[in-house]
Design an enzyme around this catalytic site. Structure first.
Site, mmCIF file in Angstrom:
data_model
loop_
_atom_site.group_PDB
_atom_site.id
_atom_site.type_symbol
_atom_site.label_atom_id
_atom_site.label_comp_id
_atom_site.label_asym_id
_atom_site.label_seq_id
_atom_site.Cartn_x
_atom_site.Cartn_y
_atom_site.Cartn_z
ATOM 1 N N ASP A 14 0.551 -1.270 -0.001
ATOM 2 C CA ASP A 14 -0.105 -0.127 -0.269
ATOM 3 C C ASP A 14 1.136 1.584 -0.352
ATOM 4 O O ASP A 14 0.696 2.233 0.619
ATOM 5 C CB ASP A 14 -1.115 0.682 0.880
ATOM 6 N N GLY A 16 1.507 2.977 -2.520
ATOM 7 C CA GLY A 16 1.035 3.781 -3.594
ATOM 8 C C GLY A 16 1.208 2.860 -4.667
ATOM 9 O O GLY A 16 1.601 4.241 -5.905
ATOM 10 N N HIS A 42 -4.810 -1.912 -5.356
ATOM 11 C CA HIS A 42 -4.222 -1.185 -5.504
ATOM 12 C C HIS A 42 -5.459 0.092 -6.906
ATOM 13 O O HIS A 42 -6.007 -0.121 -7.292
ATOM 14 C CB HIS A 42 -2.925 -1.048 -7.283
ATOM 15 N N LYS A 328 2.277 9.968 -0.525
ATOM 16 C CA LYS A 328 1.883 10.716 0.579
ATOM 17 C C LYS A 328 2.857 11.400 0.986
ATOM 18 O O LYS A 328 2.269 12.057 2.563
ATOM 19 C CB LYS A 328 1.627 9.458 1.571
ATOM 20 N N ASP A 330 2.186 14.732 0.622
ATOM 21 C CA ASP A 330 1.636 15.945 1.595
ATOM 22 C C ASP A 330 0.913 15.635 2.786
ATOM 23 O O ASP A 330 0.201 16.614 3.780
ATOM 24 C CB ASP A 330 0.136 15.819 0.498
HETATM 25 P P1 GDP Z 1 -0.786 -0.004 -3.813
HETATM 26 O O1 GDP Z 1 -1.603 -1.052 -3.167
HETATM 27 O O2 GDP Z 1 0.932 0.178 -3.234
HETATM 28 O O3 GDP Z 1 -1.390 0.124 -5.124
HETATM 29 O O4 GDP Z 1 -1.580 1.322 -2.665
HETATM 30 P P2 GDP Z 1 -2.964 1.219 -2.202
HETATM 31 O O5 GDP Z 1 -3.440 2.130 -3.470
HETATM 32 O O6 GDP Z 1 -3.421 0.572 -2.283
HETATM 33 O O7 GDP Z 1 -3.157 2.790 -1.676
HETATM 34 C C1 GDP Z 1 -2.319 4.002 -2.323
HETATM 35 C C2 GDP Z 1 -3.709 4.626 -1.496
HETATM 36 O O8 GDP Z 1 -2.803 5.680 -1.519
HETATM 37 C C3 GDP Z 1 -4.429 4.957 -2.353
HETATM 38 O O9 GDP Z 1 -5.513 5.097 -2.154
HETATM 39 C C4 GDP Z 1 -4.190 6.052 -3.467
HETATM 40 O O10 GDP Z 1 -4.935 6.254 -4.420
HETATM 41 C C5 GDP Z 1 -3.111 6.877 -2.244
HETATM 42 N N1 GDP Z 1 -2.145 7.918 -2.753
HETATM 43 C C6 GDP Z 1 -1.287 7.249 -3.605
HETATM 44 N N2 GDP Z 1 -0.192 8.209 -3.755
HETATM 45 C C7 GDP Z 1 -0.872 9.120 -3.064
HETATM 46 C C8 GDP Z 1 -0.339 10.776 -2.674
HETATM 47 O O11 GDP Z 1 0.699 11.014 -2.925
HETATM 48 N N3 GDP Z 1 -1.002 11.005 -1.463
HETATM 49 C C9 GDP Z 1 -2.113 10.825 -1.178
HETATM 50 N N4 GDP Z 1 -2.557 11.680 -0.480
HETATM 51 N N5 GDP Z 1 -2.460 9.653 -1.137
HETATM 52 C C10 GDP Z 1 -2.091 8.963 -2.479
HETATM 53 P P1 IMO Z 2 -1.193 -4.372 -1.946
HETATM 54 O O1 IMO Z 2 0.145 -4.864 -3.343
HETATM 55 C C1 IMO Z 2 -0.744 -4.324 2.165
HETATM 56 C C2 IMO Z 2 -1.318 -8.820 4.269
HETATM 57 C C3 IMO Z 2 -2.107 -9.150 4.292
HETATM 58 C C4 IMO Z 2 -2.344 -9.837 5.663
HETATM 59 C C5 IMO Z 2 -1.774 -10.592 4.998
HETATM 60 C C6 IMO Z 2 -1.408 -11.625 4.601
HETATM 61 O O2 IMO Z 2 -2.529 -3.693 -2.295
HETATM 62 O O3 IMO Z 2 0.098 -3.769 -1.490
HETATM 63 P P2 IMO Z 2 -2.731 -12.758 2.080
HETATM 64 O O4 IMO Z 2 -3.610 -12.609 1.503
HETATM 65 O O5 IMO Z 2 -1.600 -12.892 1.667
HETATM 66 O O6 IMO Z 2 -3.078 -13.852 3.703
HETATM 67 O O7 IMO Z 2 -2.463 -11.808 3.675
HETATM 68 O O8 IMO Z 2 -0.262 -10.019 3.861
HETATM 69 N N1 IMO Z 2 -1.610 -8.189 2.942
HETATM 70 C C7 IMO Z 2 -1.069 -6.714 2.078
HETATM 71 N N2 IMO Z 2 -0.503 -5.821 2.701
HETATM 72 N N3 IMO Z 2 -0.808 -4.756 0.561
HETATM 73 C C8 IMO Z 2 -1.081 -5.776 0.263
HETATM 74 O O9 IMO Z 2 -0.937 -5.631 -1.106
HETATM 75 C C9 IMO Z 2 -1.073 -7.285 1.008
HETATM 76 N N4 IMO Z 2 -1.038 -8.177 0.799
HETATM 77 C C10 IMO Z 2 -1.372 -9.193 1.309
HETATM 78 O O10 IMO Z 2 -3.332 -7.956 4.772
HETATM 79 O O11 IMO Z 2 -1.488 -9.001 6.903
HETATM 80 MG MG MG Z 3 -2.965 -1.847 -1.755
#
Ligand code: GDP
Ligand code: IMO
Ligand code: MG
Length: 421
Positions: A14, A16, A42, A328, A330
């Site tokens: 997560d 970004g 994502h 992030k 900001d």
């Molecule tokens: P990923 O799993 O690495 O692709 O990340 P996620 O999408 O699950 O989580 C990142 C969250 O932060 C999402 O809701 C994005 O829309 C948001 N996000 C990404 N970059 C930024 C940033 O620079 N600033 C803010 N405020 N939000 C961001």
């Molecule tokens: P992205 O690609 C954040 C965490 C789960 C759990 C552990 C094992 O969005 O960054 P599983 O379902 O594989 O048995 O879960 O790993 N987890 C993640 N946490 N971002 C992810 O992917 C994750 N993928 C798995 O929350 O603790």
């Molecule tokens: Mg994610």
């Protein structure tokens, strides 16, 4: 010759990655998802509209050629819903899925749920989507592959064998009643096969053929500390997430890559497991609220803490980052002070790199470096030199300590909210 780019999460997921992949895919020909399943989430934000993705590569909004390689496991129902979602918006994904991809079956999900239940307070916090069990079958050669759906007789034989074994395991070991119906699963998955048939191909072959002629962008799911071997085991996923895994997970020879670390300007973690810089005070709540830190898939609150140099140094050693995309930033605006874990003390010794075992992780004491915050909102800034001085001091400290250049600075969720340094 084009050097392929790979994007890797440097923390616990997560970071970004979706936003950065969407941005970088502007200059890519192919965007390839190479690991994980629909436990990844994502989010790409374009003109205030949110596009959550769990299986389709995050280059979909740019209408790039999309590939899903064999290292990914697919829940076909989820993938088909994603394809239909984009088709309804007028974006027809140009997608090829490797025929070797393993399928997540309903019994994998039951096993995930049953195991988490049985583990009680030792549970991993799995999303219970069956991803770990699908990888177990894949690695142990019991898996059902996408190409099996194209051969109904062979698929039926495999499913019959597997279903009975799994049913017995769930009922006898976990004492849970299995209400799944084998024939219904068979019919349902045949329909998925019919839908996905035109997307099935050999991604390994495509990548090997074009890797140096076209621009490839490889999308890593999860994050370094969720790597099934090198992460905070056993609080990890069941798959490798570090850069080198791209070669076997796609099926092309090792070669030079530009390896981009996606680093959130602070740290978050969703689910169980250790987290040295985790905050339990108002600063943690503030990061969680301002950063809207909720799981994309599970909607669980993400735990929040400060940035952590020993973590990032370990991630760099494993991945060999060539540059950093900070995201992030900001979210930190308005904090009076910002901390970074500079190093750890374990058993009285100074430690610069994240330890590899849980007992040592539990003993971590942290030496923090403290930075002055900045008041200004930075969401609209597009030039590095326009960033507040204290903000630049924070970024320079990261570059200096890690000895990796920062190339991109994300200052908002929108695609356009990014500074190229
Ligand atoms: P990923 O799993 O690495 O692709 O990340 P996620 O999408 O699950 O989580 C990142 C969250 O932060 C999402 O809701 C994005 O829309 C948001 N996000 C990404 N970059 C930024 C940033 O620079 N600033 C803010 N405020 N939000 C961001
Ligand atoms: P992205 O690609 C954040 C965490 C789960 C759990 C552990 C094992 O969005 O960054 P599983 O379902 O594989 O048995 O879960 O790993 N987890 C993640 N946490 N971002 C992810 O992917 C994750 N993928 C798995 O929350 O603790
Ligand atoms: Mg994610």
């Amino acid at each position: 010759m084009k050097i392929p780019i790979i994007v890797i999460g440097a923390q616990w997921g997560d970071e970004g990655k979706g936003k950065i992949i969407d941005f970088l895919s502007k200059s890519a020909d192919y965007v390839v998802r190479f690991n994980g399943g629909n436990n990844a989430g994502h989010t790409v934000v374009l003109k205030s509209e949110k596009y959550p993705l769990s299986l389709l590569p995050s280059g979909v909004l740019r209408r790039k050629k999309l590939l899903i390689s064999q290292g990914v496991v697919i829940n076909p129902k989820v993938l088909i819903t994603e394809i239909n979602f984009f088709q309804n918006k007028g974006i027809v994904p140009s997608l090829t899925i490797d025929k070797r991809v393993n399928l997540v079956m309903p019994y994998h999900q039951l096993l995930d749920a049953a195991t988490e239940e049985a583990k009680g307070d030792k549970k991993v916090g799995s999303l219970k989507l069956g991803i770990g069990y699908c990888y177990e079958d894949r690695n142990n050669r019991y898996g059902i592959r996408l190409e099996d759906l194209l051969n109904p007789q062979a698929f039926k034989r495999k499913l019959e064998e597997e279903f009975e074994l799994k049913k017995r395991r769930i009922e006898k070991v976990f004492k849970m009643k299995v209400t799944l119906n084998k024939d219904e699963i068979y019919q349902e998955y045949l329909k998925y096969g019919t839908f996905l048939k035109s997307y099935i191909g050999d991604v390994s072959l495509i990548v090997t053929k074009y890797i140096n002629k076209k621009q490839f962008l490889f999308e890593g799911a999860h994050g370094t500390f969720l790597d099934g071997n090198f992460g905070t085991y056993p609080f990890t996923t069941a798959v490798n997430t570090i850069s080198g895994s791209v070669f076997p997970y796609v099926g092309f020879p090792p070669q030079k890559l530009n390896i981009i670390a996606v680093v959130k300007a602070y740290t978050t973690r969703v689910g169980g497991g250790p987290f040295p810089t985790e905050l339990f005070d108002d600063s943690g709540i503030r990061l969680q609220e301002k950063g809207i830190e909720f799981g994309t898939v599970s909607k669980r609150k993400r735990r929040c803490g400060w940035l952590d140099f020993p973590m990032l140094k370990y991630a760099h050693r494993l991945n060999g980052f060539t540059s950093i995309a900070i995201t992030k930033l900001d979210v930190l605006s308005g904090l009076p002070e910002i901390k970074i874990a500079y190093n750890y003390r374990i058993n009285g010794s100074i430690v610069d790199e994240f330890p590899s075992n849980l007992p040592d992780i539990k003993k971590i004491d942290i030496n923090y470096e403290i930075f002055k915050g900045w008041k200004e909102d930075i969401v609209k800034i597009r030039k590095y030199t326009d960033l507040p001085k204290n903000c630049r001091i924070y970024l320079q400290a990261i570059e200096k300590e890690l000895k990796i250049p920062i190339s991109y600075i994300s200052v908002g969720a929108e695609r356009s909210a990014i500074i190229q340094k």
